[in-house]
Write a protein that holds these residues in place. Sequence first.
Motif, PDB file in Angstrom:
ATOM      1  N   GLY A   1       0.810  -1.072   0.314  1.00 54.31           N
ATOM      2  CA  GLY A   1      -0.114  -0.269  -0.275  1.00 54.31           C
ATOM      3  C   GLY A   1       0.937   1.495   0.418  1.00 54.31           C
ATOM      4  N   LYS A   2       0.686   1.922   1.204  1.00 57.71           N
ATOM      5  CA  LYS A   2       0.887   3.126   0.813  1.00 57.71           C
ATOM      6  C   LYS A   2       2.828   3.481   1.352  1.00 57.71           C
ATOM      7  CE  LYS A   2      -2.937   5.364   2.303  1.00 57.71           C
ATOM      8  NZ  LYS A   2      -3.903   6.471   3.457  1.00 57.71           N
ATOM      9  N   ALA A   3       3.123   2.466   2.089  1.00 62.36           N
ATOM     10  CA  ALA A   3       4.990   2.168   2.472  1.00 62.36           C
ATOM     11  C   ALA A   3       5.001   1.647   1.361  1.00 62.36           C
ATOM     12  CB  ALA A   3       4.216   1.142   3.927  1.00 62.36           C
ATOM     13  N   ALA A   4       4.784   0.522   0.766  1.00 62.48           N
ATOM     14  CA  ALA A   4       5.631   0.561  -0.990  1.00 62.48           C
ATOM     15  C   ALA A   4       5.235   1.672  -2.044  1.00 62.48           C
ATOM     16  CB  ALA A   4       4.003  -0.613  -1.589  1.00 62.48           C
ATOM     17  N   ARG A   5       3.837   2.782  -2.089  1.00 63.35           N
ATOM     18  CA  ARG A   5       4.612   3.796  -2.393  1.00 63.35           C
ATOM     19  C   ARG A   5       5.648   4.680  -2.422  1.00 63.35           C
ATOM     20  NH1 ARG A   5      -1.132   6.267  -4.646  1.00 63.35           N
ATOM     21  NH2 ARG A   5      -1.773   6.022  -2.630  1.00 63.35           N
ATOM     22  N   GLY A   6       5.055   5.083  -0.851  1.00 65.20           N
ATOM     23  CA  GLY A   6       6.608   6.331  -0.443  1.00 65.20           C
ATOM     24  C   GLY A   6       8.020   5.398  -0.471  1.00 65.20           C
ATOM     25  N   MET A   7       7.644   3.922  -1.403  1.00 68.03           N
ATOM     26  CA  MET A   7       9.547   3.728  -1.141  1.00 68.03           C
ATOM     27  C   MET A   7       9.756   4.294  -2.972  1.00 68.03           C
ATOM     28  SD  MET A   7       9.669  -0.511  -0.193  1.00 68.03           S
ATOM     29  CE  MET A   7      11.576  -0.248  -1.485  1.00 68.03           C
TER      30      MET A   7
ATOM     31  N   GLU B   1      -2.955  19.823   0.905  1.00 67.24           N
ATOM     32  CA  GLU B   1      -3.304  18.548   1.469  1.00 67.24           C
ATOM     33  C   GLU B   1      -1.758  17.211   0.472  1.00 67.24           C
ATOM     34  OE1 GLU B   1      -4.729  17.594   3.684  1.00 67.24           O
ATOM     35  OE2 GLU B   1      -6.239  19.320   4.599  1.00 67.24           O
ATOM     36  N   TRP B   2      -2.487  16.985  -0.955  1.00 72.34           N
ATOM     37  CA  TRP B   2      -1.764  16.170  -1.192  1.00 72.34           C
ATOM     38  C   TRP B   2       0.249  16.515  -0.667  1.00 72.34           C
ATOM     39  CZ3 TRP B   2       0.465  16.855  -7.428  1.00 72.34           C
ATOM     40  CH2 TRP B   2       0.925  15.597  -7.438  1.00 72.34           C
ATOM     41  N   ALA B   3       0.865  17.007  -0.764  1.00 74.97           N
ATOM     42  CA  ALA B   3       1.925  17.291  -0.327  1.00 74.97           C
ATOM     43  C   ALA B   3       2.368  16.727   0.991  1.00 74.97           C
ATOM     44  CB  ALA B   3       2.734  18.797  -0.228  1.00 74.97           C
ATOM     45  N   ASN B   4       1.479  16.963   1.991  1.00 70.42           N
ATOM     46  CA  ASN B   4       1.391  16.643   3.820  1.00 70.42           C
ATOM     47  C   ASN B   4       0.733  14.902   3.475  1.00 70.42           C
ATOM     48  OD1 ASN B   4       1.593  18.899   4.692  1.00 70.42           O
ATOM     49  ND2 ASN B   4      -0.841  19.122   5.316  1.00 70.42           N
ATOM     50  N   GLN B   5       0.559  14.525   2.696  1.00 66.76           N
ATOM     51  CA  GLN B   5      -0.254  12.382   2.127  1.00 66.76           C
ATOM     52  C   GLN B   5       0.950  11.823   1.535  1.00 66.76           C
ATOM     53  OE1 GLN B   5      -4.120  12.038   1.146  1.00 66.76           O
ATOM     54  NE2 GLN B   5      -3.138  10.082  -0.161  1.00 66.76           N
ATOM     55  N   THR B   6       1.504  12.647   0.436  1.00 66.13           N
ATOM     56  CA  THR B   6       2.904  12.211   0.056  1.00 66.13           C
ATOM     57  C   THR B   6       4.113  12.819   1.275  1.00 66.13           C
ATOM     58  OG1 THR B   6       2.032  13.480  -1.806  1.00 66.13           O
ATOM     59  CG2 THR B   6       4.932  12.884  -1.953  1.00 66.13           C
ATOM     60  N   GLU B   7       3.923  12.357   2.055  1.00 63.52           N
ATOM     61  CA  GLU B   7       4.740  13.130   3.158  1.00 63.52           C
ATOM     62  C   GLU B   7       4.864  11.864   4.038  1.00 63.52           C
ATOM     63  OE1 GLU B   7       7.309  15.656   7.097  1.00 63.52           O
ATOM     64  OE2 GLU B   7       5.707  16.459   5.310  1.00 63.52           O
ATOM     65  N   GLN B   8       3.532  11.458   4.557  1.00 65.95           N
ATOM     66  CA  GLN B   8       3.093  10.419   5.877  1.00 65.95           C
ATOM     67  C   GLN B   8       3.925   9.415   4.514  1.00 65.95           C
ATOM     68  OE1 GLN B   8      -0.820  10.985   6.368  1.00 65.95           O
ATOM     69  NE2 GLN B   8      -0.570  13.344   6.791  1.00 65.95           N
ATOM     70  N   GLU B   9       3.234   8.970   3.538  1.00 66.56           N
ATOM     71  CA  GLU B   9       3.934   7.988   3.148  1.00 66.56           C
ATOM     72  C   GLU B   9       4.931   7.864   2.478  1.00 66.56           C
ATOM     73  OE1 GLU B   9       1.432   7.041  -0.922  1.00 66.56           O
ATOM     74  OE2 GLU B   9      -0.415   7.842  -0.175  1.00 66.56           O
ATOM     75  N   ILE B  10       5.980   8.289   2.214  1.00 65.40           N
ATOM     76  CA  ILE B  10       7.303   9.257   2.431  1.00 65.40           C
ATOM     77  C   ILE B  10       8.052   7.799   4.093  1.00 65.40           C
ATOM     78  CG2 ILE B  10       9.526  10.023   2.044  1.00 65.40           C
ATOM     79  CD1 ILE B  10       8.250  11.221   0.223  1.00 65.40           C
ATOM     80  N   ARG B  11       7.221   8.976   5.371  1.00 69.01           N
ATOM     81  CA  ARG B  11       7.642   8.218   6.231  1.00 69.01           C
ATOM     82  C   ARG B  11       7.145   6.890   6.938  1.00 69.01           C
ATOM     83  NH1 ARG B  11      11.323  11.243   8.995  1.00 69.01           N
ATOM     84  NH2 ARG B  11       9.925  12.803   8.454  1.00 69.01           N
ATOM     85  N   LYS B  12       6.210   6.570   6.109  1.00 73.94           N
ATOM     86  CA  LYS B  12       5.623   4.949   6.485  1.00 73.94           C
ATOM     87  C   LYS B  12       6.289   3.827   6.220  1.00 73.94           C
ATOM     88  CE  LYS B  12       0.487   5.405   6.638  1.00 73.94           C
ATOM     89  NZ  LYS B  12       0.190   4.530   7.856  1.00 73.94           N
ATOM     90  N   ALA B  13       7.300   3.995   4.237  1.00 74.68           N
ATOM     91  CA  ALA B  13       8.054   4.083   3.805  1.00 74.68           C
ATOM     92  C   ALA B  13       9.450   3.244   4.650  1.00 74.68           C
ATOM     93  CB  ALA B  13       8.808   4.070   2.493  1.00 74.68           C
ATOM     94  N   ILE B  14       9.790   4.669   5.435  1.00 75.18           N
ATOM     95  CA  ILE B  14      11.652   4.663   5.857  1.00 75.18           C
ATOM     96  C   ILE B  14      11.298   4.237   7.323  1.00 75.18           C
ATOM     97  CG2 ILE B  14      12.559   6.577   7.148  1.00 75.18           C
ATOM     98  CD1 ILE B  14      11.443   8.588   4.667  1.00 75.18           C
ATOM     99  N   GLU B  15       9.848   4.686   8.000  1.00 69.79           N
ATOM    100  CA  GLU B  15      10.206   3.692   9.309  1.00 69.79           C
ATOM    101  C   GLU B  15      10.074   1.932   9.378  1.00 69.79           C
ATOM    102  OE1 GLU B  15       6.558   5.539  11.120  1.00 69.79           O
ATOM    103  OE2 GLU B  15       7.215   7.209  11.877  1.00 69.79           O
ATOM    104  N   LEU B  16       9.451   1.923   8.287  1.00 72.98           N
ATOM    105  CA  LEU B  16       9.457   0.239   8.055  1.00 72.98           C
ATOM    106  C   LEU B  16      11.290  -0.087   7.480  1.00 72.98           C
ATOM    107  CD1 LEU B  16       7.619  -2.529   7.734  1.00 72.98           C
ATOM    108  CD2 LEU B  16       7.899  -1.770   5.147  1.00 72.98           C
TER     109      LEU B  16
END
Length: 399
Positions: A244-250, A326-341
Amino acid sequence: MKTYRMLVVLLLVAPLVLTGCWNSRELTDLAIVVGIGIDKGVKENTYKVSFQIVNPGAIAMGKQGGGGGGQAMPVTVYAGVDNSLFSALRKSTQKVPRQLFFSHIQLIVIGEELAKDGIKETFDLFDRSHELRINTPVVIARGIDAETALSIVTPLENMPSVGIAKRIEFSSGEYAQNVDVDVADVVKRLAGPGEIAISGVEIVGDAEPGQSRKNTERTVLPASIEMKGIALFKDGKLKTWADGKAARGMLWVKNEMKGTAMDIACDGQPEKVTIELTYSYTDVSVEMRNGRPAYRIHVSEEGSVTEIHCPIDLENRDKIFQLQNEWANQTEQEIRKAIELAQKEKTDVFGFGDELNRKYPTLWKRLERNWADTFADASVEIEVEAYIRRTGMRTKSYL
């Protein structure tokens, strides 16, 4: 006259040094392999190698519009088991009436169980062989073995391996939740710093009917192959999956984002605005703070509004700015999910170590030995700039 004699001598001698087609192979003697699957053997330290072979007659009949219940399958899957990949391939010649030909391979599938045990030694054959191509895509068979993944018959593409390879290409470019990785990428990571991230494929439905032509004779498929997540490796072994979002954040972090669709909150309401990403660029930089590497990720992205489900006036510039934030914030959240994982699993699939080595080579030599722990504790700052360039054919929705 002398020149004429020399010309005659050359014409007589030339055929003697021409070798002709000494190494030619007749097409009717070849079994063209389009996909290879590698699984863990039942016995310890053995491999089960599956290969998908084209049935030229069935492919030709399909193109001519032929059919009927007796029509042959477009591909056949054979398998061999032995202590090495090469031995397993050679052993399988006992089952195939033609010489295996590997120059047209479209896909390599690794079984999940083998991936968990480790793939460090798996790719030496592909890196060493003159016939196996290093730009062949690689995927992990998620929850299934590689042989089963190669055996699923699907519509639109006669050869399942080609269908999966195209799914990787289109899915990574259109929805961005899987990565396009080939043999060269895997070998580079196995031989150098950083870890591997490889896309997964899974079977949706019942695999048994999916292995017959009946799977293509219904509008709703009994079984289908779908891209599913990204496998994260550490020391050559599968550690976990990013979905999901973690994969996209990668993909944002790796600067491999080509395109996707994101649903953004509309003016603080649960209704959504869908934005299609059309451009993205990621810059990763590193500096040392208190003896520790600190990374900064800057993303610049552009997109278009493709669908809205709320009464928002897109002629209002303040509303556009609000959507961009809103778009920038959501992108940042998905990138953060990927890095945290990745940091949780201590696997540097982003190549942060490469960046540190480029800028601080002397320091990298000191940190390289314990890089996994250093990477897990590294601080990461994320900055995203998002721009909406187009709003479609209408600014004010009928909503």
